[in-house]
Each structure stands twice: as C-alpha cells, then as structure tokens.
Design a protein around this motif. Structure first.
Motif, mmCIF file in Angstrom:
data_model
loop_
_atom_site.group_PDB
_atom_site.id
_atom_site.type_symbol
_atom_site.label_atom_id
_atom_site.label_comp_id
_atom_site.label_asym_id
_atom_site.label_seq_id
_atom_site.Cartn_x
_atom_site.Cartn_y
_atom_site.Cartn_z
ATOM 1 N N PRO A 352 0.815 -1.221 0.000
ATOM 2 C CA PRO A 352 0.000 0.000 0.000
ATOM 3 C C PRO A 352 0.847 1.269 0.000
ATOM 4 O O PRO A 352 0.356 2.336 -0.343
ATOM 5 C CB PRO A 352 -0.805 -0.120 1.303
ATOM 6 N N SER A 353 2.128 1.162 0.368
ATOM 7 C CA SER A 353 3.022 2.326 0.362
ATOM 8 C C SER A 353 3.553 2.640 -1.024
ATOM 9 O O SER A 353 4.114 3.710 -1.252
ATOM 10 C CB SER A 353 4.205 2.081 1.312
ATOM 11 N N ASP A 354 3.397 1.702 -1.966
ATOM 12 C CA ASP A 354 3.955 1.885 -3.303
ATOM 13 C C ASP A 354 3.079 2.841 -4.120
ATOM 14 O O ASP A 354 1.853 2.752 -4.082
ATOM 15 C CB ASP A 354 4.046 0.528 -4.017
ATOM 16 N N PRO A 355 3.692 3.765 -4.864
ATOM 17 C CA PRO A 355 2.913 4.699 -5.684
ATOM 18 C C PRO A 355 2.021 4.008 -6.715
ATOM 19 O O PRO A 355 1.021 4.590 -7.161
ATOM 20 C CB PRO A 355 3.999 5.539 -6.379
ATOM 21 N N PHE A 456 7.184 -17.658 1.306
ATOM 22 C CA PHE A 456 8.259 -16.754 1.694
ATOM 23 C C PHE A 456 7.824 -15.332 1.366
ATOM 24 O O PHE A 456 6.731 -15.110 0.832
ATOM 25 C CB PHE A 456 9.579 -17.096 0.989
ATOM 26 N N SER A 457 8.648 -14.371 1.703
ATOM 27 C CA SER A 457 8.312 -12.975 1.419
ATOM 28 C C SER A 457 9.160 -12.467 0.263
ATOM 29 O O SER A 457 10.245 -12.977 0.002
ATOM 30 C CB SER A 457 8.531 -12.094 2.653
ATOM 31 N N MET A 458 8.651 -11.457 -0.417
ATOM 32 C CA MET A 458 9.402 -10.778 -1.462
ATOM 33 C C MET A 458 9.432 -9.300 -1.123
ATOM 34 O O MET A 458 8.420 -8.711 -0.741
ATOM 35 C CB MET A 458 8.788 -11.009 -2.842
ATOM 36 N N LEU A 459 10.596 -8.717 -1.261
ATOM 37 C CA LEU A 459 10.829 -7.320 -0.891
ATOM 38 C C LEU A 459 11.209 -6.531 -2.130
ATOM 39 O O LEU A 459 12.070 -6.939 -2.897
ATOM 40 C CB LEU A 459 11.951 -7.259 0.151
ATOM 41 N N PHE A 460 10.546 -5.394 -2.331
ATOM 42 C CA PHE A 460 10.780 -4.602 -3.527
ATOM 43 C C PHE A 460 11.108 -3.160 -3.157
ATOM 44 O O PHE A 460 10.985 -2.747 -2.010
ATOM 45 C CB PHE A 460 9.546 -4.619 -4.431
ATOM 46 N N THR A 461 11.463 -2.398 -4.165
ATOM 47 C CA THR A 461 11.640 -0.962 -3.995
ATOM 48 C C THR A 461 10.489 -0.253 -4.700
ATOM 49 O O THR A 461 9.920 -0.789 -5.659
ATOM 50 C CB THR A 461 12.977 -0.496 -4.593
ATOM 51 N N PRO A 462 10.103 0.929 -4.250
ATOM 52 C CA PRO A 462 8.974 1.622 -4.875
ATOM 53 C C PRO A 462 9.268 2.003 -6.312
ATOM 54 O O PRO A 462 10.411 2.220 -6.690
ATOM 55 C CB PRO A 462 8.796 2.866 -3.987
ATOM 56 N N ASP A 463 8.195 2.071 -7.109
ATOM 57 C CA ASP A 463 8.331 2.504 -8.507
ATOM 58 C C ASP A 463 9.299 1.629 -9.286
ATOM 59 O O ASP A 463 10.089 2.142 -10.088
ATOM 60 C CB ASP A 463 8.827 3.954 -8.560
ATOM 61 N N THR A 464 9.256 0.340 -9.066
ATOM 62 C CA THR A 464 10.231 -0.546 -9.711
ATOM 63 C C THR A 464 9.534 -1.495 -10.675
ATOM 64 O O THR A 464 8.519 -2.113 -10.332
ATOM 65 C CB THR A 464 11.006 -1.355 -8.657
#
Length: 566
Positions: A352-355, A456-464
């Motif tokens: 929800p934090s991702d643009p 498992f979890s997946m971690l991303f960066t915003p706007d990617t």
C-alpha cells in the motif's frame, strides 16, 4: 573479633563483586563491540549470487553500490559523486538505428578504494556487468544488468564510466548494481567462468572471504562462518565517515530464541527481518514492564508474504483450483489470530506504500473468503470428496500439495498449520516439508524444486519494474544459469509485453496504467496467493543513535558508519 572482621570484609568483597557483575551484565552496549542477532543463515557475500535478505543486511556493511534508496525512499549517490540527469548534463538522449537511446555518465568518488587500497574504477563496473551477463553464473537479478547495452570506461579518467542503454524512465536505477573487484575476481572468472557454477564455487567470496580487497564499504570482513556468524571491522580505506563502532558481530540465532539471547546479553540488538511480528509485540510489552534499555522499531515495508505456486504442478495448472485455494483460505482471520490484527491482508504483490498500488475493484480481482465458493470451484474442476474428507479426480488421484518454507521460522510454521487446517475443510490435503533457509532459497526455490507451494516474502523498492519476478524471461532455468526470480514459472505474453513497455514510457500516468493492467493479470491468473503485507521491525539498544529502518530492499546497514553507542 578477627573472625567478625573477616566476615565483614568477605561480605564487602562479595557485595562489590556481585554489584560489579550485575552492572556489567546489564551495561549498555558500547562502541567497542556490537553484537547483532539475525534469525536466518546467510550465504557468501558475492553480490551477484546472493538472494537472501539477511545476506544483503551483512553485505551492505562492507560494500556499497553506485547509488541507493535511503530511509526516506529517495535515490541518493553512494560510490558515485552524483546521480546523472538531463538537467546536470550527464544524461544524453539520442537516436541510433531508428531507436531512442541514452547515455548516462557516472563518476566514482575519487577516494573510493577497495579494502586493500586499490582504487575502485569503472573497470570494476564493466567487469561486474560482463560476469552478470554470463548464463553459466547464477545471477538472481540478471535483468538489472541486461538493461545496459554496453559500458565504456573513460579513456582519460578510469573513475568515469558511461552506460549506454535504451531510453528508459528508470535509467538511474540500473546502476544500483553492486560491484566486483576486477583485480581479484577476474583471474578466478577467466579460469572457471565457462563452467556451470564454476565461478560461484571458486570466487574469493567463497574461498578467501576475509580478503580485504573484496570490499569497499565502511567495514571489512574479519571472519565468516556459514550458519554461525560474520565479524566485521572498520575499513581504513573507506571513502566516507569513519565508523564509530570498532567491531560488529552478526550472529545466526533461531528466531524463537532471539528474545532470550537479547535479554541475557548474548546479543545487543536484533536485526530487521529477524524477529517475527508476534515476538516483537510480546517483547515490547516486556520492555515496558521491566523498563529494559531497548526499543522496538516498526516501519511499514515494501514487501509481502505469499504462497509461490509452482505452475508446472499438474494440479495447480487449473485456474479453478488456484481460485479455490485463495477463497478457501480465511486470510483476514489469519492476520487477526496470528498477528493481533496489526498487519493487513495482501491483495497482490504491491505494498500500500507503493505509488503504483491500487485496491480498485474495477482494475483488479479481489478475493474474499468463501468456503462455499471454494468447494463449488473444486467440484467444477472435477475434484470430488470421498468418505475420508479429501478430494479425488477421476483417475483416483488425491488433491494434495506439499507446502514448504524456511525451517525454524515459528511464525511461518504457525501459518502453515493454519493453512493446512483451512484447506482440509474444503477437501485439500497439505503436507508440510521445511528446509534451512540457505538450502530453501539457494537451491530448492531458485531451481524450482519445490513440488507445489513455497511460502516466503518478497521485498521490492517503490516505482520498480516487476521484470525480475513477473517477466517470462526471468524464469530461472539451467540454460540461463538459474538467473531470475520468477520462481512461479509464470509466463504471460501480455504481462511481459507491458513490462517491456514500461521501461520506455516516460509518462508517470501511463506507467501507472500499465502497472495496473499487470496487477489485473496477476490477480486474475493467481500465479501466487498473497497472504499479508509485512512490517519492517528491529530491536535496538536505547543508546544507539544514527540508526533508522528503511522498509525496503536496501537495509538500515547502508548507514552503518553513522551508528554510534556513546
């Protein structure tokens, strides 16, 4: 009388000893040494090979990329002097053979050196890129490097390096790549790089991990013992601020015993992604009640827990079965019962934090719990219940799935049991088989060896761009050296086309529209079952300053040189 005075003296000495012992036991950590507990084993610190978040946590202490994403989710330079832009004249857009191209010029800090004193140059950058494109090397994020068509080192100044690539809106994110020391790794690569896994096994990161020339960050590796610990010490050649802490020890400790190790003084802090959410809630209450010198840090994160489905599994190929599984799982109750309603049910792979996030029902499919609907879908798919309560097809095969995750992770094990009980109610059998994190991620998941479902979890960066985990060309195979992280084996031509198009779309509004179309296909076809959005959390001593959680792929250790425990 003498005995009396002896007893008085003895009592006094015992009191002094005990008070001294207690004060040392409960003394606040100092800059002399900081001991950090992590909940998983780590891999060797070769930046091209590593996949695990815990490895990245340690790696960022000893190495830096050209740029990174800070705790405010802003792109900032690290090894580079500045981020090139059209405005500062370091990005040029031109047309070549009818195709729009761009050239970005990066300059490495003049005083950036490897831990053996050798300067970091554009030759290291180019060498890393060449190794990453070799399909015999198991590079998890190969697409980061494939986005560059060629790299040239400036003839007059080797600190300057030019990237040539298709014109892309996120050009500045590509050189976030970490860098290998050419002067040390090139001989190994030339000797073993033509063999499958030859470079990985013979890299100095595996055979001589304490070699100072492998690292350019604020710390150097003093010792690595897989499954046990990593010890780092200050790097005298670091280009930035001199670290305040003289030694950091990262200890592998089972998640279930992290709290006990913290309270007993075996560790001074607990790393992000190490402690589970329920454990953190319990510990926070204890800290307040007993007035302990620790604090629990929380930050909304760009990653989610999910069930990765192996779409090569014959039963999971049926979309009705996949939809039955998600609708037969009460995820809202899962979050309430295991996480005290502190987390949020995941809708898809974007936080929800991702643009680019959306919860618009007109753009994506949203699945609510419905046991009745799940059972109807399984009936329609030809899976009929028998007297034992489980479902079978016309061939007599039982509808059963193996559910795997990281061994020793108590929270995930609780979630596994919850899923097992939920799906049993709709006639689906679940068997649980777990493995140590190093094997689970390094072999089983990477090579698609999990028979059905991996959690498992997946971690991303915003706007990617989601290319690494959703593009059809990012499916790890033996032919591509097990590169890519599309472990689901999901291949959707329209999604892959949208992913390709995003790169060359400079309109932010248009990119958002395209990402929403990808989310539609993701939620419609369900190559994975989203469970919940996770929070980044850690536990630190109250006298630690300069520390801050990031909530994204780049961990808090990217600012470790600013940590201080006065």
């Amino acid at each position: 009388m003498k005995c009396f005075f002896k007893r008085i003296c003895l009592s006094f000495l015992i009191a002094v000893f005990l008070s001294s012992g207690i004060s040392s036991l409960y003394a606040k950590p100092s800059n002399k040494v900081l001991r950090i507990g992590v909940g998983q084993e780590f891999e060797y610190l070769n930046p091209l090979i590593m996949l695990m978040q815990v490895t990245g946590y340690a790696y960022t202490m000893v190495n830096r990329p050209l740029m990174t994403l800070n705790e405010k989710s802003e792109w900032v330079p690290k090894l580079a002097k500045e981020i090139p832009t059209v405005e500062n004249g370091k990005v040029k857009i031109f047309t070549q053979n009818g195709k729009k191209m761009m050239k970005s010029t990066w300059e490495i800090r003049e005083n950036a050196r490897w831990g053996d004193g050798v300067p970091v140059t554009g030759h290291d950058v180019k060498f890393t890129w060449e190794v990453a494109l070799n399909n015999t090397v198991a590079v998890g994020y190969r697409d980061v490097y494939k986005g560059v068509e060629r790299i040239e080192v400036d003839a007059a100044n080797p600190k300057i390096v030019h990237f040539y690539q298709d014109a892309a809106w996120d050009y500045y994110q590509i050189p976030k790549m970490y860098i290998l020391p050419k002067h040390l790794e090139e001989p190994v690569y030339k000797k073993h790089g033509d063999k499958k896994l030859g470079y990985e096994k013979n890299s100095l990161y595996a055979t001589d991990s304490a070699n100072p020339g492998l690292y350019n960050g604020p710390y150097l590796v003093e010792e690595i013992k897989l499954g046990s610990h990593i010890i780092v010490k200050p790097n005298p050649y670091f280009y930035g601020k001199k670290p305040s802490i003289n030694k950091i020890i990262i200890k592998v400790i089972p998640s279930a015993t992290l709290e006990a190790n913290l309270i007993s003084g075996n560790v001074d802090m607990i790393a992000s992604m190490a402690m589970k959410f329920d454990q953190a809630l319990t510990l926070e209450k204890r800290i307040k009640k007993e007035k302990l010198d620790y604090q629990v840090n929380y930050k909304s994160a760009y990653f989610y827990e999910h069930l990765c489905l192996n779409l090569n599994n014959p039963f999971l190929k049926d979309i009705k079965v996949r939809r039955a599984l998600i609708q037969g799982l009460n995820r809202k109750n899962l979050v309430k019962s295991i996480f005290a309603d502190k987390l949020q049910v995941a809708l898809h792979d974007l936080s929800p934090s991702d643009p680019w996030f959306t919860d618009d029902k007109s753009k994506i499919k949203i699945y609510k719990y419905s046991k009745k609907r799940a059972q109807k879908l399984l009936d329609e798919a030809g899976w009929k219940k028998r007297s034992d309560g489980y479902r079978y097809n016309s061939k007599g095969e039982k509808l059963t799935f193996q559910l795997m995750t990281t061994a020793g992770n108590k929270t995930r094990e609780m979630v596994q049991v919850y899923i097992q009980e939920q799906w049993k109610k709709i006639g689906v059998e679940v068997t649980i088989v777990n493995e140590p994190a190093r094997i689970f991620f390094g072999q089983t998941v990477r090579r698609g060896k999990f028979p059905a479902i991996a959690m498992f979890s997946m971690l991303f960066t915003p706007d990617t761009n989601p290319r690494p985990h959703l593009h059809k060309n990012s499916i790890p195979t033996e032919a591509n050296g097990w590169g890519g992280i599309n472990f689901k084996q999901w291949s959707n031509d329209e999604v892959s086309g949208l992913i390709d198009a995003i790169d060359s779309t400079f309109s932010a509004e248009r990119r958002t529209e395209m990402r929403h179309k990808i989310l539609y296909h993701y939620t419609n076809e369900l190559p994975a079952i989203p469970l919940y959005y996770r929070a980044d959390l850690s536990v630190t001593p109250t006298n630690l300053t300069g520390y801050g959680l990031t909530g994204h792929l780049f961990s808090a250790t990217q600012n470790v040189e600013h940590w201080n425990m006065r």
